[in-house]
Design an enzyme around this catalytic site. Structure first.
Site, PDB file in Angstrom:
ATOM      1  N   GLY A  74       0.857  -1.071  -0.114  1.00 49.16           N
ATOM      2  CA  GLY A  74      -0.123  -0.101   0.136  1.00 49.16           C
ATOM      3  C   GLY A  74       0.894   1.232  -0.028  1.00 49.16           C
ATOM      4  O   GLY A  74       0.488   2.069   0.654  1.00 49.16           O
ATOM      5  N   SER A  75       2.017   1.208  -0.686  1.00 49.71           N
ATOM      6  CA  SER A  75       2.756   2.594  -0.877  1.00 49.71           C
ATOM      7  C   SER A  75       2.525   3.495  -2.180  1.00 49.71           C
ATOM      8  O   SER A  75       3.769   3.940  -2.242  1.00 49.71           O
ATOM      9  CB  SER A  75       4.463   1.784  -0.529  1.00 49.71           C
ATOM     10  OG  SER A  75       4.540   0.848  -1.694  1.00 49.71           O
ATOM     11  N   SER A 101       0.775   5.703  -2.248  1.00 49.91           N
ATOM     12  CA  SER A 101      -0.013   7.028  -1.647  1.00 49.91           C
ATOM     13  C   SER A 101       0.277   7.029  -0.162  1.00 49.91           C
ATOM     14  O   SER A 101       0.302   5.964   0.332  1.00 49.91           O
ATOM     15  CB  SER A 101      -1.389   7.274  -2.149  1.00 49.91           C
ATOM     16  OG  SER A 101      -2.172   6.085  -1.719  1.00 49.91           O
ATOM     17  N   GLY A 102      -0.229   8.121   0.458  1.00 54.59           N
ATOM     18  CA  GLY A 102      -0.441   8.155   1.811  1.00 54.59           C
ATOM     19  C   GLY A 102       0.817   7.725   2.705  1.00 54.59           C
ATOM     20  O   GLY A 102       1.844   7.870   2.374  1.00 54.59           O
ATOM     21  N   GLY A 144       1.875   4.622   3.388  1.00 57.08           N
ATOM     22  CA  GLY A 144       2.895   3.891   2.900  1.00 57.08           C
ATOM     23  C   GLY A 144       3.817   4.513   1.968  1.00 57.08           C
ATOM     24  O   GLY A 144       5.075   4.021   1.800  1.00 57.08           O
ATOM     25  N   SER A 193      -4.060   0.370  13.926  1.00 59.14           N
ATOM     26  CA  SER A 193      -4.837   1.712  14.209  1.00 59.14           C
ATOM     27  C   SER A 193      -5.258   1.816  15.520  1.00 59.14           C
ATOM     28  O   SER A 193      -5.210   0.822  16.436  1.00 59.14           O
ATOM     29  CB  SER A 193      -6.148   1.484  13.376  1.00 59.14           C
ATOM     30  OG  SER A 193      -7.260   2.520  13.545  1.00 59.14           O
ATOM     31  N   TYR A 233     -14.125  -2.946  10.736  1.00 62.25           N
ATOM     32  CA  TYR A 233     -12.512  -2.437  10.378  1.00 62.25           C
ATOM     33  C   TYR A 233     -11.780  -2.683  11.742  1.00 62.25           C
ATOM     34  O   TYR A 233     -10.723  -3.067  11.741  1.00 62.25           O
ATOM     35  CB  TYR A 233     -12.476  -0.830  10.065  1.00 62.25           C
ATOM     36  CG  TYR A 233     -11.253  -0.362   9.806  1.00 62.25           C
ATOM     37  CD1 TYR A 233     -10.236  -0.570   9.119  1.00 62.25           C
ATOM     38  CD2 TYR A 233     -10.868   0.851  10.717  1.00 62.25           C
ATOM     39  CE1 TYR A 233      -8.935   0.047   8.883  1.00 62.25           C
ATOM     40  CE2 TYR A 233      -9.543   1.264  11.020  1.00 62.25           C
ATOM     41  CZ  TYR A 233      -8.609   1.120   9.925  1.00 62.25           C
ATOM     42  OH  TYR A 233      -7.293   1.372   9.943  1.00 62.25           O
TER      43      TYR A 233
END
Length: 268
Positions: A14-15, A17-18, A20, A144, A157
């Site tokens: 997940g890198s 964007s954001g 990651g 989280s 989630y």
């Protein structure tokens, strides 16, 4: 301080964007051979080019086939086994942020479990044997704050993230004395691009700064600022994760590092 990451082979899921992306950038700045992962090849390749990454790996980690393909692409891109695995891919796959736990479908619970828990499990099962054989490995699972302090909404989630924390401790304990560490980093509210865009759209001004968006959203009680007095930014997590990925962090395993500005007030 030299984190001794030069030449280390790293996969950051997940890198593109954001959070990651920030992790991948910082690892690359420290000299690691980084593989950028995402589901959009064009976006992943753009980030990879910007940070001079070793390559990209494209695939959906919520399936066995996707995870196997991503791992194989990462190994091929770096020319060796993955030494650093950052399981960052995830996020709410269903958008049930306004539904109470009893209103969320079983299918949505399963979807979030695959996206946030089993995606990490799959890659760990693929990468750990090589780490054990090499007597070195670093795994960081991005969880989280809601894993330990869930909200009344979005239980699909938060429940998946709680399971990820549990898995982290179990995996760390099973890798006793083999040179492989496994830790969790749990962010609070982070000012990622999506939240910044939301604020600018909400207030009808594309030029609002991060600080202005934060202050307005807090004033409107969209969220409560943590004791740090601001929201986090992706680099706040990246520095902690890069430190845990370092060979210097060999005595830290099975831990949950909260990067939340003091949002969670309970003992760890």
């Amino acid at each position: 301080m030299d984190l001794q990451l030069k030449g280390r082979r790293a996969l950051v899921t997940g890198s593109s964007s954001g959070i990651g992306e920030a992790i991948a950038r910082m690892l690359a700045e420290e000299g690691a051979a980084v593989v950028v992962h995402g589901r959009n090849r064009e976006r992943a390749e753009k980030i990879a080019a910007e940070i001079n990454a070793a390559g990209v790996a494209i695939g959906d980690l919520s399936t066995d086939e996707g995870a196997t393909s991503v791992h194989a692409e990462a190994v091929a891109a770096t020319g060796g086994n993955i030494e650093i695995l950052i399981n960052n891919a995830g996020g709410s796959s269903t958008g049930n942020t306004t539904k109470a736990p009893a209103e969320i479908s079983i299918e949505d619970y399963v979807s979030n479990y695959h996206a946030n828990m089993l995606s990490a499990v799959r890659l760990c099962q693929l990468a750990v044997p090589d780490m054990v054989a090499a007597k070195f490995g670093r795994i960081v699972n991005v969880s989280s704050a809601v894993a330990v302090q869930p909200n009344n909404l979005g239980a699909d989630y938060s429940g998946a993230k709680s399971a990820l924390n549990n898995f982290t401790v179990s995996l760390a304990g099973s890798l006793n004395g083999v040179g492989v560490t496994v830790n969790t980093v749990s962010p609070g509210i982070i000012m990622v691009d999506g939240l910044l865009r939301f604020g600018r759209i909400k207030y009808g001004n594309d030029n609002l700064s991060i600080e202005e968006v934060t202050n307005r959203l807090a004033a409107d009680k969209v969220f409560v600022l943590p004791p740090a007095g601001r929201l986090g930014i992706p680099d706040d997590l990246a520095i902690v994760i890069c430190t845990l990925a370092s060979p210097r962090s060999g005595f830290v395993t099975g831990a949950n590092y909260r990067v939340d500005g003091g949002q969670i007030r309970s003992l760890n």
